[in-house]
Design a protein around this motif. Structure first.
Motif, PDB file in Angstrom:
ATOM      1  N   UNK A  39      31.452  32.552  51.916  1.00  0.00           N
ATOM      2  CA  UNK A  39      31.342  32.977  50.685  1.00  0.00           C
ATOM      3  C   UNK A  39      30.872  34.290  50.581  1.00  0.00           C
ATOM      4  N   UNK A  90      37.200  40.542  45.337  1.00  0.00           N
ATOM      5  CA  UNK A  90      38.634  40.888  45.183  1.00  0.00           C
ATOM      6  C   UNK A  90      38.661  42.164  44.333  1.00  0.00           C
ATOM      7  N   UNK A 111      36.263  42.542  40.281  1.00  0.00           N
ATOM      8  CA  UNK A 111      35.668  41.412  40.403  1.00  0.00           C
ATOM      9  C   UNK A 111      34.248  41.763  40.626  1.00  0.00           C
ATOM     10  N   UNK A 125      26.883  32.183  42.748  1.00  0.00           N
ATOM     11  CA  UNK A 125      27.199  31.216  42.040  1.00  0.00           C
ATOM     12  C   UNK A 125      28.641  31.672  41.397  1.00  0.00           C
ATOM     13  N   UNK A 126      28.551  32.927  40.607  1.00  0.00           N
ATOM     14  CA  UNK A 126      29.556  33.434  39.907  1.00  0.00           C
ATOM     15  C   UNK A 126      30.892  33.846  40.785  1.00  0.00           C
ATOM     16  N   UNK A 174      31.566  32.078  43.678  1.00  0.00           N
ATOM     17  CA  UNK A 174      32.060  30.777  44.094  1.00  0.00           C
ATOM     18  C   UNK A 174      33.034  30.273  43.000  1.00  0.00           C
ATOM     19  N   UNK A 175      32.545  30.205  41.805  1.00  0.00           N
ATOM     20  CA  UNK A 175      33.235  29.544  40.605  1.00  0.00           C
ATOM     21  C   UNK A 175      34.538  30.392  40.240  1.00  0.00           C
ATOM     22  N   UNK A 176      34.259  31.615  40.396  1.00  0.00           N
ATOM     23  CA  UNK A 176      35.395  32.711  39.933  1.00  0.00           C
ATOM     24  C   UNK A 176      36.409  32.717  41.013  1.00  0.00           C
ATOM     25  N   UNK A 177      36.340  32.780  41.921  1.00  0.00           N
ATOM     26  CA  UNK A 177      37.718  32.605  42.883  1.00  0.00           C
ATOM     27  C   UNK A 177      37.203  32.217  44.249  1.00  0.00           C
ATOM     28  N   UNK A 178      36.086  31.749  44.609  1.00  0.00           N
ATOM     29  CA  UNK A 178      35.969  31.133  45.919  1.00  0.00           C
ATOM     30  C   UNK A 178      35.675  32.251  46.834  1.00  0.00           C
ATOM     31  N   UNK A 179      35.874  31.963  48.077  1.00  0.00           N
ATOM     32  CA  UNK A 179      35.962  33.008  49.059  1.00  0.00           C
ATOM     33  C   UNK A 179      37.130  34.190  49.002  1.00  0.00           C
ATOM     34  N   UNK A 217      40.146  36.750  50.777  1.00  0.00           N
ATOM     35  CA  UNK A 217      40.796  36.855  51.595  1.00  0.00           C
ATOM     36  C   UNK A 217      40.285  37.380  52.929  1.00  0.00           C
TER      37      UNK A 217
END
Ligand SMILES: Cc1ncc(COP(=O)(O)O)c(C=O)c1O
Ligand SMILES: Cc1ncc(COP(=O)(O)O)c(C=O)c1O
Lengths: 471, 471
Positions: free
Chosen positions: A145, A175, A179, A335-336, A338-343, A345
């Motif tokens: 993450x 990202x 982000x 936490x943000x 994780x919920x915003x776009x995960x891992x 690329x």
């Protein structure tokens, strides 16, 4: 960097420092050849570069001179404050700007794109291709993450150049810088909160505050030293400011680098009022001076600075690789994320890590810094040549954007409509203000290699401005 | 798909439909060979597959039989509601899960990773490599905020299979489905708002609600037909619900596909109470039946469904390529996308677009659907063989996760601690609830090719469960 370009830069910096005034004679070819231990041809080449950027004019039989008419344009005026925190508008204008970016025929002077054609970037493409071909294809699966470890190691290592001691465990890959900023804001603020920003300020941040339901308090900002500490202190006294957002190095749009003592004072102020600072350092590695300037983060001794950056301006924005070093706010930031776009690329992370680890990053930076500095000089020259008397121009210390200020009553919105018909794209000044100020300003990108078409575009801008100026 | 696998599936579906009961004799090799026009060897191969997944046992000289002791495990009980909207906890447990994902030695049964080793995925890697090598390197620059046009065209085209008529202009490419969900929630809700979700529900959505300061209202959900419309209607009567989030196809974690008439009724309900629906279709293309099920979006005639999906489960999560088709909420969604992370990385978009355009996507899906269906059967077999009597197991209609329900008083948290020591990773049931329910449940991933190690892991889980069960 070739010898003659080095020499050309040396001479032009002397002119800028005022050592050779308007109309004065520059050192002879022979003198410079002796002084710098280079051939006569090298000096002649250097002078030809200066000549083509309007910094030197040859007079037959008597050598090179600083142009007599040469006056450096004045700097923009102090950025203006908002009297109270404001709700934000201007999204439609940002969308206009992005729409114009899709016009392949347009001369793109409004966007924030770096030059991605340099040969020093080639190893990055090679790395991307090689990673794709690997049969165990690590690019296909989810990763950590916080981001790929090898990349976080390289980012931590680079941090040293800006005075930071970071460990990979303190860094979260994102990202892009956008982000990172978005996560920082969301980790700190709730709707209705007030965030203090510089005036003018990058529109991505202003729109972020709008989307998060926050209010912006614009603090007056000096085009050379950055945000006014006095005004900031007054604002902190007067308003319940939840966070401060600053871009102290090679600021977009003004180009200033905040001096170290002011950075230190800014941190002390934030400590005194116990407010976190969201620092955007996206252009920091592109400062024209070496070593690169320190970050606010490097003065931060209690973890209140959330340092945001990316490789979008130094390498390539299409990779979408940025990061945040959020200090004491790491848990909320994770936490943000994780919920915003995960891992994030995997493949571009691996490629960038490899590019830096193999030693390609610093030479690329060196090249781009020099290139952008040359472009700045030429663009400034063109703007002062083609735009009406009284036009004010920023003197960016890094990055690749120029801030141009026209008379107060001028409206770049109308200008933009005229230029769009000519396929010339500029950025309207008022998207850099939460309250729609700076309608009389515009931002020009000088990343691309300057050519005849760009010069003509500046000429056209000048003509359009003249036409629109109140008589 | 080879003939013998097709045949094996045909026979196993007959067994499941109850045409051949426990202990009964299955059709002879000769009969099947005649009936299906295939060779005797093909039938024998089919029976060997069924034998190895425990669906058929050979008796010398008399053919194949359905195992006498074979009882299909019971389905999980109806998902339980929350009596009122709740604030959300469990983030620490989600972090635990992700931490374990980083253990390279562990048998990963808790995560949501697809199998990315299929040869049908090779052209994707080739495309990634080729795009990186292109000298004009489109991957380096920013692209359209909505995403690369060729990819949106392919996504629109694929939409037809789920009954949707979409145009590229209605689609926004995102960094995975998680960003799509995050954007949807932020475009619709403000802190304090209530969102109705299925119970159980994917933890990424639950944590998203937590991060956005929202309250979750868990609606009881049937493991075969999905969310209870009756309970949903009651909830809509009782609470000011701001949005409904549903994953109606190949639900994670339960695996159901909501029947079409219930989907239609759900849309009517949302229209009656004027509430938008955030639909997550990430596993929809992996439904075991063909043609794939319709989306809620395909029944939506007034633009209230925001359809979210990605290629993370069908192709590869490391690409981080998802999308949202937000109906009437496109303007808000675009603003959220811009401020949240700007444009999406260019290169993987180009690669996926090329992969689909060249006709590689559907054959890959076909292969994965069959593979996951076989794995499901085997995993179900193992779970009913190794876990104690009374264990309930879902019967997923697509995707690759199995929901396992232990007696009410069981606590998978302790189980997890035991298994971690054995390097076996499972997902705790209570991360799938906003209020920490389902402590007696766990989710198992069956994407990876089943092997002896996985069977042993299930065996160990069974032993650990038996050991922890109250006597
Ligand atoms: C000051 C500043 N911050 C952040 C960004 C966004 O960067 P990225 O493309 O890495 O998201 C930009 C891009 O224009 C910028 O100028
Ligand atoms: C139901 C569901 N939605 C969304 C996601 C997130 O998908 P992505 O990796 O594309 O962000 C997952 C991943 O586990 C999922 O299971």
């Amino acid at each position: 960097m070739t010898r003659y370009l080095n020499l050309a830069e040396y001479i032009s910096s002397r002119i800028e420092q005022g050592l050779y005034g308007p109309g004065e004679r520059l050192p002879s070819v022979r003198a410079l050849s002796l002084e710098h231990g280079v051939s006569l041809t090298t000096v002649q080449q250097a002078y030809r570069v200066l000549e083509s950027s309007g910094l030197a004019i040859p007079k037959p039989k008597s050598g090179y001179f600083v142009p007599a008419g040469r006056r450096l344009p004045e700097l923009p005026k102090m950025g203006r404050p908002s009297l109270r925190p404001v709700d934000i508008s201007q999204w439609d204008l940002v969308q206009d700007l992005m729409r114009q970016e899709q016009n392949a025929n347009a001369i793109q002077l409004g966007c924030g794109m770096p030059d991605t054609t340099a040969p020093t970037l080639k190893p990055l493409l090679t790395a991307l291709a090689r990673i794709s071909r690997r049969s165990d294809s690590p690019s296909l699966q989810y990763n950590h993450l916080q981001g790929v470890l090898t990349l976080r190691e390289q980012i931590a290592r680079l941090g040293v150049d800006s005075g930071c001691r970071l460990t990979p465990a303190e860094i979260v890959v994102t990202s892009g810088c956008q982000e990172a900023l978005s996560i920082a804001i969301r980790a700190l603020c709730e709707p209705g909160d007030i965030v203090a920003i510089a005036s003018p300020c990058f529109h991505g941040i202003i729109q972020l505050l709008k989307a998060a339901g926050l209010k912006a308090l614009e603090i007056p900002t000096d085009p050379v030293t950055g945000i006014s500490l006095e005004a900031m202190e007054m604002a902190l006294e007067q308003w319940p400011i939840k966070a401060i957002q600053l871009t102290p190095n090679c600021n977009n749009p003004l180009g200033y680098i905040m001096p170290d003592d002011r950075k230190r004072a800014m941190i002390r102020l934030a400590q005194r009022y116990d407010v976190p600072i969201i620092e955007d350092d996206i252009y920091g590695d592109l400062a024209f001076r070496y070593p690169r300037p320190r970050t606010l983060k490097s003065f931060d001794d209690d973890g209140r600075v959330l340092l945001c950056s990316s490789f979008s301006k130094t390498l390539a924005p299409g990779l979408r690789i940025g990061w945040i070093a959020p200090g004491r706010y790491l848990p909320q930031v994770l936490h943000m994320k994780y919920v915003g776009s995960g891992t994030t690329a995997t493949q571009p992370q691996l490629a960038v890590a490899e590019f830096i680890a193999k030693g390609h990053y610093l030479p690329h930076l060196r090249r781009m810094r020099k290139q952008y500095q040359r472009h700045r000089d030429l663009m400034t020259e063109w703007v002062s040549r083609y735009l009406p008397e009284g036009t004010r121009v920023s003197k960016p210390q890094g990055g690749f954007t120029l801030w141009v200020e026209l008379p107060d009553e001028f409206d770049t919105y109308t200008l933009n409509r005229l230029l769009e018909a000519e396929d010339i794209q500029i950025a309207n000044g008022n998207i850099f203000s939460a309250a729609g100020k700076y309608r009389n300003c515009l931002r020009l990108n000088f990343a691309g290699v300057p050519n005849r078409k760009i010069e003509q575009a500046i000429n056209k801008i000048g003509l359009a401005v003249a036409q629109l100026l109140p008589a």
